[in-house]
Design a protein around this motif. Structure first.
Motif, short mmCIF file in Angstrom:
data_model
loop_
_atom_site.label_atom_id
_atom_site.label_comp_id
_atom_site.label_asym_id
_atom_site.label_seq_id
_atom_site.Cartn_x
_atom_site.Cartn_y
_atom_site.Cartn_z
N GLU A 51 0.86 -1.18 0.00
CA GLU A 51 0.00 0.00 0.00
C GLU A 51 0.90 1.23 0.00
O GLU A 51 1.58 1.53 0.99
N ARG A 52 0.92 1.93 -1.13
CA ARG A 52 1.91 3.00 -1.30
C ARG A 52 1.74 4.12 -0.29
O ARG A 52 2.69 4.81 0.05
N SER A 53 0.50 4.33 0.21
CA SER A 53 0.29 5.40 1.19
C SER A 53 0.72 5.00 2.59
O SER A 53 0.86 5.86 3.46
N GLY A 54 0.90 3.71 2.83
CA GLY A 54 1.16 3.24 4.18
C GLY A 54 -0.08 3.18 5.05
O GLY A 54 0.01 2.80 6.22
N GLU A 55 -1.23 3.52 4.50
CA GLU A 55 -2.50 3.51 5.25
C GLU A 55 -3.14 2.13 5.09
O GLU A 55 -4.12 1.95 4.36
N PHE A 56 -2.60 1.14 5.80
CA PHE A 56 -3.05 -0.23 5.61
C PHE A 56 -4.43 -0.44 6.21
O PHE A 56 -4.68 -0.13 7.37
N GLY A 57 -5.32 -0.97 5.40
CA GLY A 57 -6.69 -1.22 5.80
C GLY A 57 -7.66 -0.22 5.23
O GLY A 57 -8.80 -0.56 4.90
N SER A 58 -7.22 1.03 5.10
CA SER A 58 -8.12 2.08 4.62
C SER A 58 -7.73 2.59 3.24
O SER A 58 -8.61 2.99 2.45
N GLY A 59 -6.42 2.60 2.94
CA GLY A 59 -5.98 3.28 1.74
C GLY A 59 -6.16 4.78 1.89
O GLY A 59 -6.55 5.29 2.95
N VAL A 60 -5.92 5.51 0.81
CA VAL A 60 -6.00 6.97 0.86
C VAL A 60 -7.44 7.46 0.97
O VAL A 60 -7.76 8.38 1.73
N PRO A 64 -7.77 7.78 7.90
CA PRO A 64 -8.13 8.51 9.12
C PRO A 64 -7.53 9.91 9.20
O PRO A 64 -8.00 10.73 9.99
N SER A 65 -6.50 10.16 8.41
CA SER A 65 -5.85 11.47 8.46
C SER A 65 -6.50 12.48 7.54
O SER A 65 -6.06 13.64 7.48
N GLN A 66 -7.53 12.10 6.80
CA GLN A 66 -8.19 13.02 5.88
C GLN A 66 -8.98 14.07 6.64
O GLN A 66 -9.29 13.90 7.83
N PRO A 67 -9.33 15.18 6.00
CA PRO A 67 -10.15 16.18 6.67
C PRO A 67 -11.44 15.58 7.22
O PRO A 67 -12.04 14.70 6.61
N ARG A 68 -11.86 16.10 8.35
CA ARG A 68 -13.02 15.52 9.04
C ARG A 68 -14.34 16.10 8.56
O ARG A 68 -15.36 16.00 9.25
N GLY A 121 -25.94 6.39 15.97
CA GLY A 121 -27.01 5.41 15.96
C GLY A 121 -26.92 4.57 14.70
O GLY A 121 -26.15 4.87 13.78
N PRO A 122 -27.71 3.51 14.59
CA PRO A 122 -27.62 2.63 13.42
C PRO A 122 -28.01 3.31 12.12
O PRO A 122 -27.60 2.87 11.05
N GLU A 123 -28.78 4.40 12.19
CA GLU A 123 -29.20 5.10 10.98
C GLU A 123 -28.45 6.40 10.77
O GLU A 123 -28.81 7.20 9.90
N ASP A 124 -27.39 6.63 11.53
CA ASP A 124 -26.60 7.85 11.37
C ASP A 124 -25.54 7.66 10.29
O ASP A 124 -25.10 6.55 10.00
N TRP A 125 -25.11 8.80 9.74
CA TRP A 125 -24.14 8.81 8.65
C TRP A 125 -22.76 9.13 9.22
O TRP A 125 -22.53 10.23 9.71
N PRO A 126 -21.83 8.19 9.18
CA PRO A 126 -20.52 8.42 9.80
C PRO A 126 -19.62 9.28 8.93
O PRO A 126 -19.77 9.34 7.70
N LYS A 127 -18.68 9.92 9.56
CA LYS A 127 -17.64 10.61 8.81
C LYS A 127 -16.69 9.58 8.21
O LYS A 127 -16.48 8.51 8.76
N ARG A 128 -16.12 9.94 7.07
CA ARG A 128 -15.32 8.96 6.35
C ARG A 128 -14.06 8.58 7.11
O ARG A 128 -13.60 7.44 7.04
N TYR A 129 -13.48 9.51 7.85
CA TYR A 129 -12.27 9.18 8.60
C TYR A 129 -12.58 8.13 9.67
O TYR A 129 -11.72 7.32 10.02
N VAL A 130 -13.80 8.14 10.20
CA VAL A 130 -14.20 7.14 11.19
C VAL A 130 -14.21 5.76 10.56
O VAL A 130 -13.75 4.77 11.15
N HIS A 131 -14.73 5.68 9.35
CA HIS A 131 -14.68 4.40 8.62
C HIS A 131 -13.23 3.97 8.43
O HIS A 131 -12.91 2.78 8.57
N GLY A 132 -12.36 4.93 8.15
CA GLY A 132 -10.94 4.60 7.98
C GLY A 132 -10.32 4.05 9.26
O GLY A 132 -9.54 3.09 9.22
#
Length: 750
Positions: A51-60, A64-68, A121-132
């Motif tokens: 993984e060229r970014s070194g962000e293993f599991g999430s990729g670029v 998690p370091s992306q803007p929130r 909650g189960p129907e809430d929309w997460p921020k992408r960095y949280v998914h990362g």
């Protein structure tokens, strides 16, 4: 008891190289670790993940370091990380506590940290960095489980793979630092990439203009903080966003909220934007439609497992098969078998529109009315499938019988609301007027009004007076004749007269965005507009793929589908969360976000000013730009890719582009890689490269809708593909023992 003979165990480990360490790599390691009992105690396996970014599991993309300020466009309970009971033939499943949904992962993290972004909650929309963060955590846990086996080595390489070369029976994975890593099998999971601006003609022209004049050109949006900096998009600059989809939304929120601006509650407008002073002077967003993606509705289907997905009445796999029999023409993939091809607009779209109209009215008037409408539409629909086409053509060719039945329902409702007759004495065929009235009142005016209808049935004048006082909390039309379905109105909610000037267009956009957010708040089970879009273009997406994929359309029609209808899909059913779109509307209200160029806007260079210029042919607006930012995801093309890997593989003949050919003449190369049914690249000479498996967006030539996170509970195609790869991998591994008998109840503790 192991069936592996230690004496026959290989001296060298079986070597797997995973190229790309993003979400699909996380899912791949989940399957590998969950099925590791196949290796046996004496077996040896070496896994290398690059993984060229070194962000293993999430990729670029999900770092998690992306803007929130960036959000996922899927609710937290609809994101998973592992195979579950719904996945056919998955084999061993890890215990439930080891395969949380994103919602469950966030709840655990919130309990441990108290961080508000995890309080979902189960129907809430997460921020992408949280998914990362969750992806990286799950990836690390799967790596630990693999490493716990004494015969397994896992190595992580934060370096770019630039080529894959022949090395006898094996392959060499070549990296940018000059190293070569031997591999018996390679799993390519590179995700979405972008074009090299030096290779794509339009980007090359814009980049050259920027170098000559000092204007700024941003050919790709990600990572956002590296692409859009204070130097090229700071105070005083006018930034143009070429696109109005999810990428544009990411860019816009990064340039505003990401620069310190704040959104605050406002009693009149919902949200108000308070600038920080670090934003650009203006952000000019433009696209062919002139509109942002429509707001995703609140997902009420998650509440009832029986309602997770709409089941097609007209748009079914069987219907596509019958259309191929009656209307198909010979064609197929280059070098592949001949199959019966369809014309999307002539053969498939009328069935899609019929399904949308039926779901729209079934939502508006209730299931009994839905059955009546289906009965009326079915004879013409069956004629259409058999090749007996109606005199009327176009997307709404099959709607006349259905609309005639809707007219009957509307007439009954108008009689009831006029006060002339009690509702249960109004003659009707095929439905009970009191049931349809109760459903219609509930959908249009809400549950409080609906609760009044039983007591008003016998007093028509009281019903009339009550109805005059009802208002729709969802901004639906108040009259029974309103809220009609229309394909053109769905795609183009702003009438031409409303776009005659920049000022009128801005007002119309703000009004539509407000109405669209009200519809979204009503949800995908009760709002007819959102139910039709969500139920057909999301839930029935596999049927659309069945019609389109693997050269299912003629070459010319395939081009039209990708250029036109994929955009319609994105706008109708793949939009952003309500809280995100409320931010976008607040920025338009503030005047910082400029949509005045309207539909059909185009961008060009302006040598006279040394800036880019956007012209709106409908509104008449023209805007000068200091910075032009491409806000569109690039279609994969191995010859234009910014990374050298696919260009080198194509040059060596290791893979080739997929091509759709029609027997009557004409061909189309959408850009994806030519793959076998088992996802192995087809070499330039037509043979399969079985040592390489490729999954994800680079396959989006023969296939569609491949950019997606894993969804639990629905036998999702992302994990299903990896299960198929997992089975082939272990079959090829010399130290592997036979698979256990498949069982839906099997678990493994890993």
């Amino acid at each position: 008891m192991s069936t592996t003979d230690p004496a026959k165990a290989t001296a060298e480990p079986f070597r797997l190289a995973v190229v790309g360490g993003g979400p699909r790599a996380t899912y791949a390691l989940e399957r590998l670790s969950a099925t590791l009992d196949r290796l046996g105690p004496e077996g040896r396996l070496e896994v290398r993940v690059f993984e060229r970014s070194g962000e293993f599991g999430s990729g670029v993309a999900h770092s998690p370091s992306q803007p929130r300020t960036s959000y996922l466009n899927r609710i937290s309970s609809q994101v998973g990380f592992a195979a579950d009971e719904s996945v056919r033939g998955a084999g061993p499943l890890r215990p439930a506590e080891q395969r949380p949904t994103l919602y469950e992962w966030c709840r655990r993290r919130y309990e441990a940290t108290g961080e508000p972004d995890f309080d979902l909650g189960p129907e809430d929309w997460p921020k992408r960095y949280v998914h990362g963060l969750a992806l990286q955590d799950m990836f690390a846990s799967f790596v630990r489980q693999l490493r716990a086996h004494r015969g397994v080595t896992v190595r992580l390489h934060a370096v770019e793979v630039v080529d894959i070369a022949e090395a006898g029976a094996r392959l060499d994975v070549l990296t940018a630092d000059g190293s070569a890593h031997p591999a018996d099998q390679v799993l390519l999971l590179t995700g979405h990439t972008h074009h090299d601006p030096g290779l794509a003609p339009r980007a090359r022209r814009f980049a050259g203009f920027a170098r000559e004049t000092g204007a700024a050109y941003v050919p790709y949006a990600y990572p956002l903080d590296a692409a859009l900096t204070p130097e090229n998009s700071g105070p005083g600059t006018v930034v143009g966003c070429a696109g109005t989809g999810l990428t544009a939304i990411d860019e816009i929120l990064h340039l505003t909220e990401g620069r310190g601006g704040r959104f605050t509650a406002d009693a009149r407008f919902g949200l108000r934007y308070e600038p920080s002073g670090a934003e650009p002077a203006a952000i000019v967003a433009f696209s062919g439609s002139g509109l942002f993606t429509f707001t995703r509705p609140v997902n009420h289907k998650e509440i009832n497992p029986e309602l997770l997905e709409h089941r097609g009445v007209f748009l079914t796999h069987a219907a596509v098969d019958r259309l191929r029999e009656s209307a198909g023409v010979p064609g197929g993939p280059a070098g592949g078998p001949v199959r019966s091809q369809l014309d999307f607009e002539a053969d498939v779209l009328p069935v899609i529109v019929l399904e949308m109209a039926h779901l729209h009215y079934s939502t508006l008037f209730g299931p009994a009315a839905g059955r009546l409408l289906a009965d009326r539409a079915t004879p013409g629909y069956l004629d259409f499938l058999a090749g007996r086409r109606p005199a009327t053509t176009g997307p709404q060719a099959l709607l006349a019988p259905l609309e005639a039945a809707v007219d009957e329902i509307v007439s009954v409702l108008e009689t009831a609301l006029s006060g002339r007759l009690p509702v249960d004495r109004i003659p009707a065929t095929g439905f009970r007027p009191e049931e349809v009235l109760a459903r219609w009142v509930g959908v249009v005016f809400g549950p409080d009004a609906q609760a009044q209808t039983p007591a008003l049935r016998e007093d028509p004048q009281a019903l009339r007076r009550a109805a005059l006082g009802w208002t729709s909390p969802w901004r639906l039309d108040h009259g029974p004749a309103g809220n009609r379905f229309g394909w053109d109105a769905t795609l183009h909610p702003i009438r031409p007269a409303e776009a005659a000037t920049p000022e009128r267009y801005r007002a119309a956009v703000l009004d539509f965005m407000d109405r669209d957010q009200h519809w979204a708040a009503q949800g995908n089970l009760d709002n007819p507009h959102k139910a039709a879009a969500d139920g057909v273009w999301r839930d029935l997406r596999p049927v659309i793929s069945y019609a389109v994929d693997d050269a299912g359309l003629t070459a010319a029609s395939h081009r039209v589908f990708l250029e036109r209808y994929l955009r319609h899909h994105n706008r109708l059913a793949n939009g952003a969360a309500p809280e995100v779109m409320s931010r976008i509307r607040a920025l338009v209200l503030r005047g910082l976000l400029d949509l005045s160029c309207g539909p059909g806007a185009t961008v060009r260079t302006d040598p006279g000013t040394g800036r880019f210029r956007v012209d709106g042919p409908v509104t008449g607006a023209s805007r000068q730009l200091d910075t032009l930012a491409d806000a569109r995801l690039h279609a994969f093309d191995p010859h234009l890719d910014a990374a050298p890997l696919y260009r080198n593989l194509a040059a060596a003949g290791t893979l080739r582009a997929w091509r759709n050919e029609s027997a009557a003449g004409g061909s189309f190369e959408p850009g994806g890689i030519d793959l076998t049914p088992r996802s192995h690249p087809v070499r330039a000479d037509g043979t399969a490269e079985r040592r390489i498996t490729l999954l994800g967006p680079p396959a989006e030539g023969a296939r569609s809708f491949l950019l997606s996170a894993l969804r639990p509970g629905c036998d999702h195609y992302v994990i299903r593909e990896l299960v198929a790869w997992q089975d082939r991998f272990w079959a090829d591994c010399p130290d592997a023992r036979p698979a256990h008998e498949p069982s839906a109840d099997r678990r493994t503790t890993v």
